[in-house]
Design a protein around this motif. Structure first.
Motif, PDB file in Angstrom:
ATOM      1  N   LEU A   1       0.835  -1.214   0.000  1.00 56.21           N
ATOM      2  CA  LEU A   1       0.000   0.000   0.000  1.00 56.21           C
ATOM      3  C   LEU A   1       0.863   1.256   0.000  1.00 56.21           C
ATOM      4  O   LEU A   1       0.544   2.233  -0.689  1.00 56.21           O
ATOM      5  CB  LEU A   1      -0.917   0.014   1.223  1.00 56.21           C
ATOM      6  CG  LEU A   1      -2.198  -0.807   1.158  1.00 56.21           C
ATOM      7  CD1 LEU A   1      -3.033  -0.557   2.411  1.00 56.21           C
ATOM      8  CD2 LEU A   1      -3.017  -0.464  -0.075  1.00 56.21           C
ATOM      9  N   ILE A   2       1.920   1.248   0.779  1.00 54.32           N
ATOM     10  CA  ILE A   2       2.800   2.422   0.830  1.00 54.32           C
ATOM     11  C   ILE A   2       3.423   2.676  -0.537  1.00 54.32           C
ATOM     12  O   ILE A   2       3.538   3.829  -0.980  1.00 54.32           O
ATOM     13  CB  ILE A   2       3.882   2.232   1.912  1.00 54.32           C
ATOM     14  CG1 ILE A   2       3.226   2.231   3.297  1.00 54.32           C
ATOM     15  CG2 ILE A   2       4.936   3.335   1.830  1.00 54.32           C
ATOM     16  CD1 ILE A   2       4.176   1.863   4.433  1.00 54.32           C
ATOM     17  N   ILE A   3       3.797   1.609  -1.238  1.00 51.74           N
ATOM     18  CA  ILE A   3       4.353   1.760  -2.585  1.00 51.74           C
ATOM     19  C   ILE A   3       3.314   2.363  -3.529  1.00 51.74           C
ATOM     20  O   ILE A   3       3.624   3.229  -4.357  1.00 51.74           O
ATOM     21  CB  ILE A   3       4.854   0.401  -3.115  1.00 51.74           C
ATOM     22  CG1 ILE A   3       6.056  -0.072  -2.301  1.00 51.74           C
ATOM     23  CG2 ILE A   3       5.232   0.509  -4.592  1.00 51.74           C
ATOM     24  CD1 ILE A   3       6.513  -1.478  -2.637  1.00 51.74           C
ATOM     25  N   VAL A   4       2.048   1.919  -3.410  1.00 54.36           N
ATOM     26  CA  VAL A   4       0.972   2.499  -4.217  1.00 54.36           C
ATOM     27  C   VAL A   4       0.863   4.005  -3.952  1.00 54.36           C
ATOM     28  O   VAL A   4       0.692   4.813  -4.872  1.00 54.36           O
ATOM     29  CB  VAL A   4      -0.374   1.810  -3.904  1.00 54.36           C
ATOM     30  CG1 VAL A   4      -1.533   2.562  -4.559  1.00 54.36           C
ATOM     31  CG2 VAL A   4      -0.360   0.361  -4.396  1.00 54.36           C
ATOM     32  N   GLY A   5       0.978   4.394  -2.683  1.00 47.31           N
ATOM     33  CA  GLY A   5       0.880   5.812  -2.329  1.00 47.31           C
ATOM     34  C   GLY A   5       2.016   6.647  -2.874  1.00 47.31           C
ATOM     35  O   GLY A   5       1.858   7.854  -3.108  1.00 47.31           O
TER      36      GLY A   5
END
Length: 350
Positions: free
Chosen positions: A108-112
């Motif tokens: 999720l952090i990578i998506v952000g």
């Protein structure tokens, strides 16, 4: 609104279901898409995105771009929302909703961190946003993506969690991979769109270009969108359909993220007096994410079967229907909040 646009949620729903069924029951499709990769980018998906983006970027009046770059309020607001607020919000949501699932949290952090430079132009166009502003904002995002993605990955996955006494995760991604992503998904269609307008207007005039040529190529943007959605969901259809609980847990922070960032963007635009069209461009560029880059980084760093990769795939699963819904919300807000007609010809003009 054309028939194609009017029933877009239905077509997208059908495309998503078709992709999931293909991935679930015809696993060879996923294998073929995986083989047809170059630099971590699926060639068929790249083709779909190029077909999707070209008509929208051909529509841009590039002689107005200079005026957009002079709008300091818009540019500063976009930079703040995309590169300070967005990653921080996703980091917080990932830790709030997935404290016990480090792989999904990292995904999720990578998506952000992967700011949108492609599909956002479709949502902006459907919502009657400012095409020139959207082109400028995604171009700026592309530059920052190349220079800032790796640093922000280190900061949010290693440095900040370490300072807070939380678990840390490494991120190994090359600048070349990010630059290739930007070149394919923004550079090629941007050059093609600019060349089309310059050649078309020079040879046949603006009236012919906008009255005859653009209506002919316009529908291909949505054809490309639907084609891309089918392939994207087919790529990980089996993983999504066999892990519904995990998908649901990943989906919750994504729903909060997309909704929060979009409404924050539209509110900031309204408060700055940007008008409906540019506020809409600001909102969609703030809420959208570059799912192709996020998935490629997750797979390249952690493996195709990793939880990080699954989180990246769930990104567009949630983003596509949510942002389609926000297109219709924005059209309602145009009338109720901005007191303007989103289909007025002069809406996007400065």
């Amino acid at each position: 609104m054309s028939t194609l646009d009017k029933w877009l949620p239905l077509w997208i729903g059908i495309a998503m279901v078709a992709g999931l069924l293909l991935g679930r029951f015809v696993p060879a499709v996923s294998e073929v898409l995986t083989r047809l990769e170059f630099g971590g980018i699926s060639t068929p998906i790249a083709l779909g995105l190029l077909v999707m983006m070209y008509p929208v970027l051909a529509k841009v009046r590039y002689d107005k771009v200079a005026a957009i770059t002079g709008d300091k309020k818009l540019l500063i607001a976009s930079l703040m929302l995309n590169w300070l607020v967005g990653p921080a919000v996703m980091f917080a949501l990932a830790w709030i909703f997935l404290p016990d699932l480090p792989e999904y949290r990292t995904g999720l952090i990578i998506v952000g961190l992967a700011r949108c430079i492609a599909m956002v132009v479709i949502w902006n166009d459907l919502a009657c946003g400012d095409s020139e502003a959207a082109a400028v904002l995604v171009a700026i995002n592309s530059v920052f993506q190349v220079v800032a993605f790796s640093f922000l990955g280190w900061f949010y996955l290693v440095a900040l969690p370490g300072w807070l006494g939380l678990d840390t995760q490494g991120l190994d991604v090359s600048v070349w991979q990010i630059a290739l992503n930007v070149l394919v998904f923004l550079g090629v269609p941007l050059i093609a769109g600019f060349a089309s307008r310059w050649i078309g207007e020079k040879r046949r005039g603006r009236a012919w270009y906008e009255g005859t040529f653009l209506p002919r190529v316009g529908p291909w943007a949505l054809y490309g969108l639907l084609f891309t959605i089918v392939l994207l969901f087919a790529l990980q259809g089996e993983a999504i359909t066999t892990s519904p609980i995990d998908v649901a847990r990943i989906a919750v922070p994504l729903l909060v993220y997309f909704g929060f960032m979009w409404f924050l963007g539209i509110a900031v635009g309204k408060s700055l007096g940007l008008g409906y069209a540019r506020s809409t461009s600001l909102a969609f560029t703030a809420a959208g994410n570059n799912f192709e880059l996020a998935i490629a980084v997750a797979i390249g760093t952690f493996g195709a079967s990793s939880g990080q990769a699954l989180a990246g795939v769930v990104g567009p699963l949630i983003e596509v229907p949510v942002l389609v819904g926000l297109v219709y919300v924005s059209l309602w807000i145009a009338r109720k909040w901005f007191r303007t007609d989103p289909y007025a010809p002069s809406l996007s003009s400065p």
